[in-house]
Scaffold this active site. Structure first.
Site, PDB file in Angstrom:
ATOM      1  N   THR A 117     -23.616  42.779  14.479  1.00  0.00           N
ATOM      2  CA  THR A 117     -24.604  43.445  15.144  1.00  0.00           C
ATOM      3  C   THR A 117     -26.141  43.053  14.367  1.00  0.00           C
ATOM      4  OG1 THR A 117     -24.595  45.450  13.831  1.00  0.00           O
ATOM      5  CG2 THR A 117     -23.208  45.255  16.020  1.00  0.00           C
ATOM      6  N   GLY A 118     -27.055  42.970  15.097  1.00  0.00           N
ATOM      7  CA  GLY A 118     -28.432  42.729  14.620  1.00  0.00           C
ATOM      8  C   GLY A 118     -28.543  41.354  13.830  1.00  0.00           C
ATOM      9  N   SER A 119     -27.939  40.500  14.579  1.00  0.00           N
ATOM     10  CA  SER A 119     -28.033  39.260  13.936  1.00  0.00           C
ATOM     11  C   SER A 119     -28.651  38.075  14.468  1.00  0.00           C
ATOM     12  CB  SER A 119     -26.429  38.612  14.035  1.00  0.00           C
ATOM     13  OG  SER A 119     -26.042  38.715  15.425  1.00  0.00           O
TER      14      SER A 119
ATOM     15  N   ILE B 281     -30.178  38.878   6.889  1.00  0.00           N
ATOM     16  CA  ILE B 281     -28.825  39.203   6.647  1.00  0.00           C
ATOM     17  C   ILE B 281     -27.785  38.797   7.804  1.00  0.00           C
ATOM     18  CG2 ILE B 281     -27.150  40.508   5.500  1.00  0.00           C
ATOM     19  CD1 ILE B 281     -29.432  41.868   4.053  1.00  0.00           C
ATOM     20  N   GLY B 282     -28.092  39.424   9.019  1.00  0.00           N
ATOM     21  CA  GLY B 282     -27.211  39.380  10.104  1.00  0.00           C
ATOM     22  C   GLY B 282     -26.998  37.827  10.529  1.00  0.00           C
TER      23      GLY B 282
ATOM     24  N   TYR C  67     -33.620  56.372   4.231  1.00  0.00           N
ATOM     25  CA  TYR C  67     -32.911  55.031   4.493  1.00  0.00           C
ATOM     26  C   TYR C  67     -31.536  55.292   3.309  1.00  0.00           C
ATOM     27  CZ  TYR C  67     -31.478  50.373   3.330  1.00  0.00           C
ATOM     28  OH  TYR C  67     -30.732  48.934   3.328  1.00  0.00           O
TER      29      TYR C  67
END
Length: 264
Positions: A13-15, A19-20, A154
Site C-alpha cells: 500500500t502507498g507504493s 519507502i513504498g 503520528y
C-alpha cells in the site's frame, strides 16, 4: 542467502513513492508479482513504469484505490483477491504543536495510519491462513517508541501498529503465516525533505539541512544520516521471504540505531 519470492503475489500500500516504491521494487527484484497501490491511477502507472525500468520483465499489477475506506479495500480485492504478502506501508506524518492537534486530526491519523492496515489485514489474512502460507507486515517508525514532541499524533499511531502487529501474529499462530512490524528510522524521502525544511532553515542546501536536522532533532541516530528507502526495503524483503519463517510477532528495527535499546 537467496531471497526468492518467485510465484508469490505481494500488495504494497502507498507504493507510488518513497519507502513504498522502494519496497515494491525490491519485492519485484526477488521475483514476486507486485501490486502497486495509490489513490491516483496516473501516479500508480507512473510508479509501475519506474519499477519496470529497474526490473525488466517484472510482473506488476495496477491497484489504484483509497485503502482508507472499505470500498477501496474491496476494489483492491477485486484486482488482487489472494495476495501472499501484504505490506501495510501507507501512512501520513507532519509537524504540529501538541496542544494544537485537533480531534479531527487525531481521527485522521488513526484512520490512515492504523485502521486502514487493520481493515486490509482482516480482509486478506484469512485466505493466507487457509492456504497455510503468508506474510503480513506493518511499516511503523522509531516514533512508535521515541515519541516526537513535534508530532505526537503520528507517534501514537505508530505505537498502535506495534500492538496491531503483535495481536494479529497471535491470531495467525500455527498457520504458516507470519506477522511483523518494521520500525523505520528517519528516512530520506521527498516527504521527509519537506518535513526537514519545516524544522530547519529553508535556505540551507539539502546536505547541510539534513546534517542540521539530524544534529538538532534526531541526535540519537548512530548513523548520523537519513536512511535510504532501499535500506528499509531490504528488511521487508527478508521478512517476506521463506527464510524468515521463524520470525513472527516481532518489531524489527531499521532505525540506524536511533532507538536507545539493546532489545530488537
Amino acid at each position: 542467502m537467496k531471497l526468492d519470492l518467485d510465484g508469490r503475489t505481494a500488495l504494497v500500500t502507498g507504493s507510488t513513492q518513497g519507502i513504498g516504491l522502494a519496497i515494491a521494487t525490491c519485492l519485484a527484484q526477488a521475483g514476486a508479482r507486485v501490486a502497486v497501490n495509490g489513490r491516483d491511477g496516473a501516479r500508480v502507472e507512473e510508479a509501475i513504469g519506474k519499477i519496470a525500468e529497474r526490473v525488466p520483465g517484472a510482473e506488476l499489477v495496477a491497484a489504484p484505490a483509497d485503502v482508507t475506506t472499505p470500498e477501496g479495500v474491496e476494489r483492491i480485492a477485486g484486482v488482487l483477491p489472494a495476495p501472499d504478502v501484504l505490506i501495510n506501508n501507507l501512512g501520513i506524518f507532519g509537524a504540529r504543536p501538541a496542544l494544537e492537534i485537533t480531534d479531527e486530526e487525531w481521527r485522521r491519523y488513526f484512520e490512515i495510519n492504523v485502521l486502514a492496515a487493520i481493515r486490509l489485514t482482516r480482509r486478506f489474512l484469512p485466505g493466507m491462513q487457509e492456504r497455510g502460507w503468508g506474510r503480513v507486515q506493518y511499516i511503523a517508525s522509531d516514533s512508535a517508541v521515541v515519541t516526537p514532541v513535534e508530532m505526537i499524533h503520528y507517534g501514537v499511531s505508530k505505537t498502535a501498529l506495534l500492538a496491531v502487529g503483535r495481536g494479529f501474529a497471535k491470531e495467525a499462530a500455527g498457520t504458516g503465516v507470519t506477522v511483523n512490524t518494521v520500525l523505520a528510522g528517519p528516512t530520506h524521502t521527498e516527504g521527509v525533505e519537506d518535513f526537514v525544511y519545516e524544522l530547519v532553515d529553508e535556505d540551507l542546501p539539502w546536505e547541510e539541512a539534513q546534517r542540521t536536522f539530524m544534529r538538532e532533532h534526531r541526535p540519537q541516530s548512530l548513523l548520523q544520516r537519513l536512511i535510504e528507502p532501499e535500506e528499509i526495503a531490504h528488511m521487508v524483503l527478508y521478512l517476506a521471504s521463506p527464510l524468515a519463517s521463524a520470525t513472527t510477532g516481532g518489531a524489527l528495527r531499521v532505525d540506524g540505531g536511533y532507538v536507545d535499546s539493546i532489545l530488537p
